[in-house]
Design an enzyme around this catalytic site. Structure first.
Site, PDB file in Angstrom:
ATOM      1  CD  GLU B  53      44.645  36.133  34.023  1.00 22.30           C
ATOM      2  OE1 GLU B  53      45.559  35.748  33.126  1.00 22.30           O
ATOM      3  OE2 GLU B  53      44.980  37.404  34.490  1.00 22.30           O
ATOM      4  CG  HIS B 121      39.644  47.684  35.308  1.00 28.22           C
ATOM      5  ND1 HIS B 121      40.553  48.394  34.209  1.00 28.22           N
ATOM      6  CD2 HIS B 121      40.487  46.900  36.049  1.00 28.22           C
ATOM      7  CE1 HIS B 121      41.646  48.065  34.348  1.00 28.22           C
ATOM      8  NE2 HIS B 121      41.897  47.321  35.273  1.00 28.22           N
TER       9      HIS B 121
END
Ligand SMILES: Cc1ncc(C[n+]2csc(CCOP(=O)(O)OP(=O)(O)O)c2C)c(N)n1
Ligand SMILES: Cc1ncc(C[n+]2csc(CCOP(=O)(O)OP(=O)(O)O)c2C)c(N)n1
Ligand SMILES: [Mg+2]
Ligand SMILES: [Mg+2]
Lengths: 332, 351, 351, 332
Positions: B53, B121
């Site tokens: 990321e 999530h």
């Protein structure tokens, strides 16, 4: 219309003298800023005295201009001599040191030596250590696609290489078939603030970390501007033409300590300027008097500059909300 | 009708063709997958990054510096928390360089719960995101708005965070995107990659048109007079449904879909509260230092004396995560019942 | 009297000797510097880490897993934003492992403005920190509280974030820490490292005693009846000063020093607001999705109908950073004048 | 009272058969969980079928126990065969798969294969890729100071090694004079979800990245449990006794794709179990019938286990607020 290909200038006598001139300018500017800090004309100083032997050749070898045909610079806060070598006005550094409203790099917002110069592809210097090793990927990626011989270079300190961003840089610039024209620089001064490098690094040649990625790499004595020049020419030629990354470490001195927070006192480390001046004299390129004249010229100019800067306005309430948002069309 | 993932894809395609998008990238964003929600399938500038990321955001910022127009993705906002420093940089370099550089980039990331996503999530991100300066933040609740907001995000010269409510990704819209084929099978055949080997597949893009939802403009999703509900994303359809249900009980509730989270449409919210005298903010983020508390504070500042009853926030419980078993999600993230109950209570509370 | 940095140092020494502290570490935390604010000078378990915040937090969590008691430091909270994911882990593994492991660690970091720190030595962190679950968060406004809070943090079996207001680091206390020598020169000679070469220096620790400030307990720093001011850290002394000034104008203002930011002492705040009918929250963090908005929302929930005038937040302007030149800091972070003005206005506003 | 020094068991015929037993148990458990997901007894599956050839030897060679005398495990979500080889009960994996309130690893909170077993030093498996490479530093540091022959090992996938945390791990474990007893493992299955490794890695032997730190390293065929055993013995002996890091890559298969999100369909990749069974037969260590009996035994047990698990309670409202805070005294 693609830019003319870059050809490094020949390192002749004239250039050797010019290198000295820029090194002295770098040093004189930094020492002036240290004095400003001591006399209340600035809050905090951090800068590059001790790195001129490497940073000046770097600046002179930069393909300077705007857009992907030219080099992108992702600099460290010790890079003053690089941008001065490229032709930056010392008075602008003094402005940022004093945090005036006229400071062209940050309008008095950032610490000194935190540049941002779009016409020369100098992207904003970040106070966050090592993040520049991630942004350099993006400019290099645009250049890889664009073609030409422009490259992106990034510089940072030895301690900072401990951040994973150094890894990110090496990894992203070696994706198979998608290698990037990045020159990964590290300045090894053997300190991160107070922490000695040998407490945290098992090999002071950080360029050898790049072996893990098969990235070509080298280490140069950054106190020697001639050696630095040649090392940079070799590294840059490789990156410009092979369009692949290269990692170069420069061993440098940190002559005034980390920053004004740690006193900005002069330390007894090899001084690239003294060493180079001895060499210039030894090689009959300059006399002591000529050298002195260089210093006098810069010091006189800086003294004048200081008077101008001191009289300039400081930011006030009206400045606070400027540039929170960019208003014009998109595109740097 | 396009679903939300298809709408994003169509917008990105329009952006590549007409608005200068140069790179759409992130983990699994390129071929063959085209994104874990298929939102980037078939796009010509889409590519796969390393699983990193920090590299993704740094690269986006660098591309923006070099004159490109990046649309980066963080696969799930749950994995964005190692780059908050870089997001802060993206948001502050315009200011810190006094306008020398600016950062025309879009960052998209799926948010929220509702897919049995367990602890990683199910995160929401608007509360931390709104505390990062220099970003505009949008979050659609339906495909057409997703399309219009994405085009605005791409055209914006400042960094824009596009939060995609993951539970709505497969949800179809009620309205066509301009240029979208009327028949959804047709659309599917044109732009959805086939199952199995896709190496030779090419999308056949419909001639979608320029349609913008301006950043900063909320929408009255349902007009009403007795209570103002301010919400967005996944909580919007739940709230509208609840309002319709309560309408049968004679309660007339106004539901505002913020669409832009920052800077949010305070004038519309204020006007509504001045009309209804009551405010309920709903989102699924955890409740401590929640963006909804900012909305409430701004309303207090501007309309305290219009409030008939205390303004409230309905949000996620302050627990360390949304657990996998349904019993956790049900009891820690607002559900349809909770929304209905809170709306009924606030609309009927004695002033 | 010890200053705040010395108080932290004394507490860490006490923790090493009596509370099982095994490691105090971070960038420049060990010899020779002992921390950029000298808060870790001379401590026997202090060591220097690589310049790598991710390594620091990961190491702390690992030490805690292996039965140790780490006190980690992030040099400035401005550099904490690349480890938010790891902070979230520290805060959620107890819950996610259903209690199999817990995380007895302390993380300290200097926060706030007031030292001409420019964009990256002026950040506040409480707003984002309070949105990270599973952490207790403390912030002293004076040396004795710093000592007592640090001992409680060390003894706590859950992760504790210790925010040190950097502008107060050199500030001396009004009260002695139990066991501290009465004369501050004596203390200085005992525990402050000499300038210059320190390789042979050893501290001579005074026999400081066990003294705790319980996590979760606020303190009435100044009692009053007409307005409740809730604040902490650097804004506390400013607020008390302002209250004293306003007392001369006949305004009687109560100032609450939260000391613990999470979980904060809602009962004390509520009781105060029920008495005064007015609430002003003050901090220096930026104002959008600010922790002070959470305080206000909780007070609304519990005491809305006690409020005579609208509750307010005085906080930092929502700009991308605190600029170096004084004109920026002065006009974007609350200053003594702003505090005074806000308190006067709120205390005298017509109900 | 220091623990007895660890001596790796001899790899005799009995052990070779035991390895098969554990590999089959690992596979049978994972396949049962895939079926659970398909039949609505679970929301999501991710796991380790294809890695048993490496993960079982790893589990059997682990010095199992609590505290710094024993090994600390910082595992990946494909490590089921490791903990089953150590003696974990398959029913507990099924419990986490179904997210029951009886799940001992997370009480139904986390995805399957996210273990946390304090008596065996198995620290919580994190859904965040690669953060385990930072936490391993802390347990190893405690062990370095503690002495003995306990080590810390960490495992993760090839794609995940792109995160800077991999760098952090290598850097912190090689501080001069402060080297750490860390075994750095990487499983190379040539995919991160859908992204092929050769798009993002310029050298599929990620262990060679460790050359940049002078860390001893090797690569082994993880489909071969015997080769894996020997590679692990060599690596572990080095770490246990030299008290220095070692990096070992295992090349493995990903037999059911990334997870249930990508279908959990069987892919045509080398299967360590089939290969090992052929070898056992070839070497006359087992017959086909004996092998079948192993499978039947495990499948029967798992079928029973499933019936138990299905009847167990699911978490409800009363569970939500449990374990937000640890209430007892500090200390793991
Ligand atoms: C991410 C981050 N962490 C910490 C700091 C604080 N800091 C500023 S300079 C510095 C030391 C840098 O050392 P090195 O990288 O060797 O560069 P040098 O100053 O020696 O040139 C530190 C720790 C920072 N600026 N950014
Ligand atoms: C920090 C982070 N980013 C992204 C993800 C989403 N994600 C889960 S698994 C995965 C791929 C991992 O690939 P690899 O490391 O090779 O492990 P493998 O699954 O192949 O064993 C990704 C991107 C994540 N869990 N954590
Ligand atoms: Mg250095
Ligand atoms: Mg993989």
């Amino acid at each position: 219309m693609p830019a003319t290909p870059w050809i490094a200038p020949a390192l002749d006598a004239q250039l050797k003298i010019a290198i000295h001139d820029k090194m002295a300018l770098g040093r004189a500017t930094e020492e002036m800023m240290i004095r400003m800090m001591r006399t209340g004309h600035g809050y905090f100083w951090i800068g590059g005295p001790g790195e001129e032997g490497f940073n000046v050749p770097l600046g002179l070898l930069t393909k300077k201009g705007h857009g992907p045909d030219y080099d992108y610079l992702h600099l460290h806060y010790r890079s003053s001599a690089t941008i001065l070598a490229m032709g930056a006005e010392p008075i602008n550094l003094l402005r940022q040191m004093r945090a005036t409203a006229t400071d062209p790099y940050s309008k008095g917002r950032n610490f000194v030596n935190h540049f941002a110069i779009k016409p020369w592809n100098v992207v904003p210097v970040t106070p966050t250590i090592e993040t520049q090793y991630t942004t350099v990927i993006g400019t290099a990626l645009v250049q890889q696609r664009h073609g030409g011989d422009g490259l992106s270079y990034v510089t940072g300190g030895d301690a900072g290489s401990a951040e994973g961003d150094f890894w990110t840089c090496m990894n992203w610039s070696t994706r198979p078939g998608r290698e990037l024209p990045v020159l990964i620089l590290v300045t090894q001064n053997e300190f991160g603030i107070s922490t000695p490098a040998n407490q945290t690094q098992n090999n002071l040649r950080l360029n050898e970390r790049a072996n893990g990625f098969g990235i070509r790499n080298a280490c140069v004595d950054g106190n020697d501007p001639i050696a630095s020049w040649h090392a940079l020419v070799e590294a840059m030629e490789y990156v410009r033409h092979e369009r692949k990354p290269y990692c170069l470490q420069a061993n440098v001195s940190r002559l005034y300590g980390h920053s004004s927070s740690s006193g900005a006192n002069r330390y007894d480390e090899p001084d690239c300027l003294g060493l180079y001046e001895q060499r210039l004299i030894r090689e009959n390129l300059m006399t002591q008097a000529e050298i002195q004249a260089v210093w006098d010229k810069h010091n006189a100019q800086l003294a004048q500059d200081l008077q101008i800067v001191i009289a300039e306005p400081m930011p006030d309430k009206s400045h606070v909300l400027q540039h929170v948002w960019h208003e014009g069309p998109a595109g740097n | 009708m396009a679903n939300l993932a298809q709408a994003i894809r169509l917008a990105l395609h329009f952006g590549e063709e007409n608005l200068g998008v140069t790179d759409i990238f992130g983990e699994d964003v390129g071929a063959p997958l085209g994104g874990v929600f298929t939102a980037t399938q078939g796009l010509k500038t889409a590519w796969n990054t390393p699983l990193d990321e920090r590299g993704i955001i740094g690269t986006a910022l660098g591309i923006a510096y070099a004159g490109g127009k990046p649309v980066a993705e963080i696969q799930f906002c749950d994995y964005i928390y190692n780059v908050i420093d870089l997001l802060k940089l993206c948001g502050n370099v315009t200011w810190s360089s006094a306008g020398e550089y600016h950062v025309p980039m879009v960052l998209m990331t799926p948010v929220g719960s509702g897919i049995h996503g367990s602890m990683y999530h199910s995160h929401s991100f608007e509360s931390i995101a709104t505390h990062i300066q220099g970003w505009k933040i949008v979050m659609p609740s339906n495909p057409k708005d997703a399309y219009g907001l994405m085009l605005s995000a791409i055209a914006e010269p400042n960094p824009v965070l596009f939060l995609a409510p993951k539970a709505l990704m497969r949800q179809k819209g009620a309205e066509l995107i301009p240029g979208e084929p009327a028949d959804e099978k047709t659309l599917h055949n044109m732009i959805d990659a086939p199952l199995g080997d896709r190496s030779d597949w090419q999308p056949n893009w419909p001639p979608v048109e320029d349609y913008r939802v301006a950043i900063g403009e909320a929408k009255i999703a349902r007009a009403g007079t007795q209570l103002t509900v301010v919400t967005y994303g996944r909580m919007l359809p739940l709230s509208v449904n609840a309002a319709e249900t309560l309408a049968k009980e004679g309660l007339d509730i106004e539901v505002i879909d913020l669409r832009t989270i920052y800077p949010f449409d305070l004038p519309m919210v204020k006007a509504s509260v001045e009309k209804t005298g009551r405010l309920l903010v709903i989102n699924e983020d955890t409740e401590v230092t929640n963006f909804g508390e900012h909305i409430i504070r701004k309303v207090l500042d501007e309309a305290f004396y219009s409030l008939e009853v205390k303004p409230e926030l309905l949000a996620g419980l302050d627990v360390p995560g949304v657990g996998l078993a349904w019993g956790y999600e049900q009891n820690s993230v607002p559900q349809a019942d909770d929304v209905l109950a809170a709306m009924r209570r606030l609309a009927t509370e004695r002033a």
